[in-house]
Write an enzyme that holds these catalytic residues in place. Structure first.
Site, PDB file in Angstrom:
ATOM      1  N   GLU A  19     -16.862  -2.562 -63.743  1.00  0.00           N
ATOM      2  CA  GLU A  19     -17.934  -1.558 -63.786  1.00  0.00           C
ATOM      3  C   GLU A  19     -19.173  -2.355 -64.165  1.00  0.00           C
ATOM      4  OE1 GLU A  19     -17.668   1.583 -62.966  1.00  0.00           O
ATOM      5  OE2 GLU A  19     -15.577   2.182 -63.274  1.00  0.00           O
ATOM      6  N   HIS A  45     -15.618   3.442 -53.387  1.00  0.00           N
ATOM      7  CA  HIS A  45     -16.150   4.653 -52.742  1.00  0.00           C
ATOM      8  C   HIS A  45     -16.609   4.367 -51.304  1.00  0.00           C
ATOM      9  CE1 HIS A  45     -15.781   5.964 -56.881  1.00  0.00           C
ATOM     10  NE2 HIS A  45     -16.523   4.928 -57.222  1.00  0.00           N
ATOM     11  N   GLU A  63     -23.702   4.861 -56.083  1.00  0.00           N
ATOM     12  CA  GLU A  63     -22.761   3.791 -56.415  1.00  0.00           C
ATOM     13  C   GLU A  63     -22.189   3.143 -55.155  1.00  0.00           C
ATOM     14  OE1 GLU A  63     -19.426   5.106 -58.719  1.00  0.00           O
ATOM     15  OE2 GLU A  63     -18.497   3.116 -58.772  1.00  0.00           O
ATOM     16  N   HIS A  66     -17.382  -1.608 -58.915  1.00  0.00           N
ATOM     17  CA  HIS A  66     -17.895  -0.274 -59.222  1.00  0.00           C
ATOM     18  C   HIS A  66     -19.110  -0.371 -60.134  1.00  0.00           C
ATOM     19  CE1 HIS A  66     -14.495   2.292 -57.743  1.00  0.00           C
ATOM     20  NE2 HIS A  66     -13.884   1.113 -57.785  1.00  0.00           N
TER      21      HIS A  66
HETATM   22 ZN    ZN Z   1     -16.705   3.919 -58.992  1.00  0.00          ZN
END
Ligand code: ZN
Length: 213
Positions: A176, A6, A43, A98
């Site tokens: 993640e 992102h 995030e 992430h």
């Molecule tokens: Zn993400």
């Protein structure tokens, strides 16, 4: 090649990030805003902080490090470009960082490996599998984060819908790091000391993959 997921300017530029790109198995938005903790820690800030810490650790070890973005205030790049950057530099190893926006009752981390997309991921599946196991083991041991309770198996998942994996020609996984929507995980992700442990864990995972130690 480090890919902090992102970007801080994405939310202000839907006209850019919502453009559809081809990730082979489907068409999806160029990039997304990502998730955040209930307290509003985003995030994109987490992933950029971890990638910056990790880049510092790796450079100290003598590695050449390339990031997909060098600030947390820009837009994108598109997921297709994020893969292309690792390909262009012929990265020995690549990771997309992430943190998940999972169910509030679930916690833990997962590593995502490329699945078979014929003509695309054939050659990276085996080395990415080894990379994924090395990253999982180091992350579990050093960051002390449990395996995800709500997705994957023993901290590992395999997907064919991620452009960052489908378009990679170098060994690559996603991680993640924890669930931003879980209270206990959010407290860890918000801690600078935890983010440093995450960076150390990922550096250890890379070392294990590249040097077998
Ligand atoms: Zn993400």
């Amino acid at each position: 090649m480090l890919d902090p997921g992102h970007n801080g300017g994405n939310a202000a530029h839907p006209e850019i990030i919502n453009q559809l790109v081809n990730v082979i198995t489907e068409r999806k938005p160029c990039d997304t805003t990502g998730t955040q903790t209930n307290a509003g820690y985003p995030e994109h800030a987490f992933t950029f902080d971890v990638a910056t810490r990790l880049a510092g650790l790796l450079r100290k070890k003598g590695a050449r490090v390339v990031l997909t973005r060098n600030s947390d205030t820009g837009v994108g790049p598109c997921i297709t470009q994020r893969a292309a950057i690792g390909n262009r530099v012929h990265a020995d190893v690549a990771i997309s960082i992430h943190a998940d926006g999972g169910p509030p009752g679930g916690y833990g981390f997962e590593v995502i490996e490329p699945g078979l997309v014929p003509g695309y991921t054939d050659k990276i599946i085996a080395p990415s599998r080894r990379l994924g196991l090395d990253i999982r083991n180091a992350y579990h041991a050093v960051a002390g984060e449990p395996y995800s309770t709500y997705i994957g198996t023993a901290g590992i998942d395999v997907r064919t819908d991620l452009g960052g994996l489908n378009l990679s020609r170098v060994p690559k996984v996603f991680i993640e790091c924890a669930n931003m929507r879980n209270t206990a995980d959010a407290a860890r992700l918000t801690s600078a000391a935890f983010r440093q442990r995450v960076a150390v864990a990922l550096a250890d995972g890379f070392s294990a993959f590249l040097h077998g130690s």
